[in-house]
Design an enzyme around this catalytic site. Structure first.
Site, PDB file in Angstrom:
ATOM      1  N   GLU A   1       0.810  -1.225   0.000  1.00  0.00           N
ATOM      2  CA  GLU A   1       0.000   0.000   0.000  1.00  0.00           C
ATOM      3  C   GLU A   1       0.844   1.277   0.000  1.00  0.00           C
ATOM      4  O   GLU A   1       0.287   2.394  -0.034  1.00  0.00           O
ATOM      5  CB  GLU A   1      -0.937   0.014   1.211  1.00  0.00           C
ATOM      6  CG  GLU A   1      -2.132  -0.936   1.099  1.00  0.00           C
ATOM      7  CD  GLU A   1      -1.773  -2.395   1.273  1.00  0.00           C
ATOM      8  OE1 GLU A   1      -0.956  -2.717   2.153  1.00  0.00           O
ATOM      9  OE2 GLU A   1      -2.300  -3.224   0.502  1.00  0.00           O
TER      10      GLU A   1
ATOM     11  N   CYS B   1       9.158  -2.877   5.135  1.00  0.00           N
ATOM     12  CA  CYS B   1      10.074  -4.012   5.297  1.00  0.00           C
ATOM     13  C   CYS B   1       9.352  -5.275   4.848  1.00  0.00           C
ATOM     14  O   CYS B   1       8.331  -5.654   5.434  1.00  0.00           O
ATOM     15  CB  CYS B   1      10.499  -4.129   6.757  1.00  0.00           C
ATOM     16  SG  CYS B   1      11.486  -5.607   7.075  1.00  0.00           S
TER      17      CYS B   1
ATOM     18  N   ILE C   1       9.985  -9.218   4.359  1.00  0.00           N
ATOM     19  CA  ILE C   1      10.949 -10.259   4.721  1.00  0.00           C
ATOM     20  C   ILE C   1      10.688 -11.511   3.889  1.00  0.00           C
ATOM     21  O   ILE C   1       9.586 -12.065   3.924  1.00  0.00           O
ATOM     22  CB  ILE C   1      10.877 -10.557   6.231  1.00  0.00           C
ATOM     23  CG1 ILE C   1      11.236  -9.286   7.025  1.00  0.00           C
ATOM     24  CG2 ILE C   1      11.840 -11.696   6.594  1.00  0.00           C
ATOM     25  CD1 ILE C   1      11.169  -9.432   8.527  1.00  0.00           C
TER      26      ILE C   1
ATOM     27  N   GLU D   1       9.217 -14.941   5.131  1.00  0.00           N
ATOM     28  CA  GLU D   1       7.877 -14.949   5.711  1.00  0.00           C
ATOM     29  C   GLU D   1       6.760 -14.985   4.680  1.00  0.00           C
ATOM     30  O   GLU D   1       5.605 -15.107   5.044  1.00  0.00           O
ATOM     31  CB  GLU D   1       7.682 -13.695   6.580  1.00  0.00           C
ATOM     32  CG  GLU D   1       8.440 -13.776   7.878  1.00  0.00           C
ATOM     33  CD  GLU D   1       8.107 -12.620   8.808  1.00  0.00           C
ATOM     34  OE1 GLU D   1       7.284 -11.776   8.433  1.00  0.00           O
ATOM     35  OE2 GLU D   1       8.684 -12.581   9.885  1.00  0.00           O
TER      36      GLU D   1
ATOM     37  N   HIS E   1       4.580 -13.932  -1.133  1.00  0.00           N
ATOM     38  CA  HIS E   1       4.222 -12.691  -1.849  1.00  0.00           C
ATOM     39  C   HIS E   1       5.438 -11.806  -2.085  1.00  0.00           C
ATOM     40  O   HIS E   1       5.326 -10.779  -2.735  1.00  0.00           O
ATOM     41  CB  HIS E   1       3.240 -11.852  -1.018  1.00  0.00           C
ATOM     42  CG  HIS E   1       1.949 -12.506  -0.699  1.00  0.00           C
ATOM     43  ND1 HIS E   1       1.574 -13.721  -1.153  1.00  0.00           N
ATOM     44  CD2 HIS E   1       0.899 -12.053   0.049  1.00  0.00           C
ATOM     45  CE1 HIS E   1       0.368 -14.026  -0.703  1.00  0.00           C
ATOM     46  NE2 HIS E   1      -0.054 -13.027   0.038  1.00  0.00           N
TER      47      HIS E   1
ATOM     48  N   ARG F   1      19.817  -3.441   9.807  1.00  0.00           N
ATOM     49  CA  ARG F   1      19.765  -2.274   8.909  1.00  0.00           C
ATOM     50  C   ARG F   1      18.756  -1.220   9.368  1.00  0.00           C
ATOM     51  O   ARG F   1      18.460  -0.262   8.651  1.00  0.00           O
ATOM     52  CB  ARG F   1      19.417  -2.737   7.492  1.00  0.00           C
ATOM     53  CG  ARG F   1      20.552  -3.520   6.858  1.00  0.00           C
ATOM     54  CD  ARG F   1      20.111  -4.448   5.749  1.00  0.00           C
ATOM     55  NE  ARG F   1      21.265  -5.143   5.172  1.00  0.00           N
ATOM     56  CZ  ARG F   1      21.873  -6.192   5.741  1.00  0.00           C
ATOM     57  NH1 ARG F   1      21.426  -6.702   6.893  1.00  0.00           N
ATOM     58  NH2 ARG F   1      22.931  -6.745   5.181  1.00  0.00           N
TER      59      ARG F   1
END
Ligand code: DLZ
Length: 158
Positions: A67, A89, A91, A94, A97, A136
């Site tokens: 979004e 972020c 990942i 996880e 997508h 980071r």
């Protein structure tokens, strides 16, 4: 500027434009909130450290990185906003997508920047693990949020 061998917060601040009257929007994704909050703090603190006024920094939240593009567009189309910083972020471990979200947000943010002729900065981490993300986002590799803020200021200096 950052490279794989340099701390992400190791940047040159020569010849930066005066941003004391510039207005910024920071669009923050709520996914992986621990990481995005640290990135946001880095970006906000860096803008302030370089002369931006708190009242000229608008924060808006979006549910996830997907979004960010629409959030950025809504901010970029506001007349008073000079630059938009997108914070997210994604990942890899996880989500299946991952590629779709990363591709979509990279293209979306680019399109918004070109359409509105304003800096729209890609402050989105795309790490393999949460540890890499935290490294980071204020950890051993610095804070990508700092770099996103400096990038916005540098683009306003063009
Ligand atoms: C659905 C999803 C997944 C699985 N993972 C992430 C992620 O790691 N980081 C992130 O910012 N957003 C994720 N999302 C949410 C999507 O960005 C988006 O909010 C939803 O697909 C709804 O459009």
């Amino acid at each position: 500027m950052a490279s794989s061998l340099k701390n992400l917060s190791d940047y040159s601040t020569e010849n930066l434009v005066d941003v004391s009257k510039r207005r910024f929007a920071i669009v923050v994704s709520e996914w992986n909130e621990e990481v995005t909050e640290s990135l946001y703090s880095g970006a906000y603190d860096t803008l302030i450290a370089h002369g931006a006024k708190a009242e000229n920094i608008l924060r808006v939240a979006v549910p996830g990185s997907f979004e960010l593009s629409l959030g950025a567009q809504k901010m970029a189309q506001k007349e008073g906003i000079d630059a938009v910083i997108c914070i997210g972020c994604v990942i890899q471990g996880e989500t299946k997508h991952f590629d779709f979200i990363c591709d979509a947000v990279a293209h979306g943010i680019t399109n918004v920047s070109l359409k509105y002729d304003k800096p729209v900065i890609f402050g989105v981490l795309t790490p393999n693990t949460q540890k890499q993300a935290l490294d980071r986002a204020g950890g051993k590799h610095g804070n990508k949020g700092d770099e996103a803020a400096i990038t916005a200021i540098k683009m306003l200096s063009l």
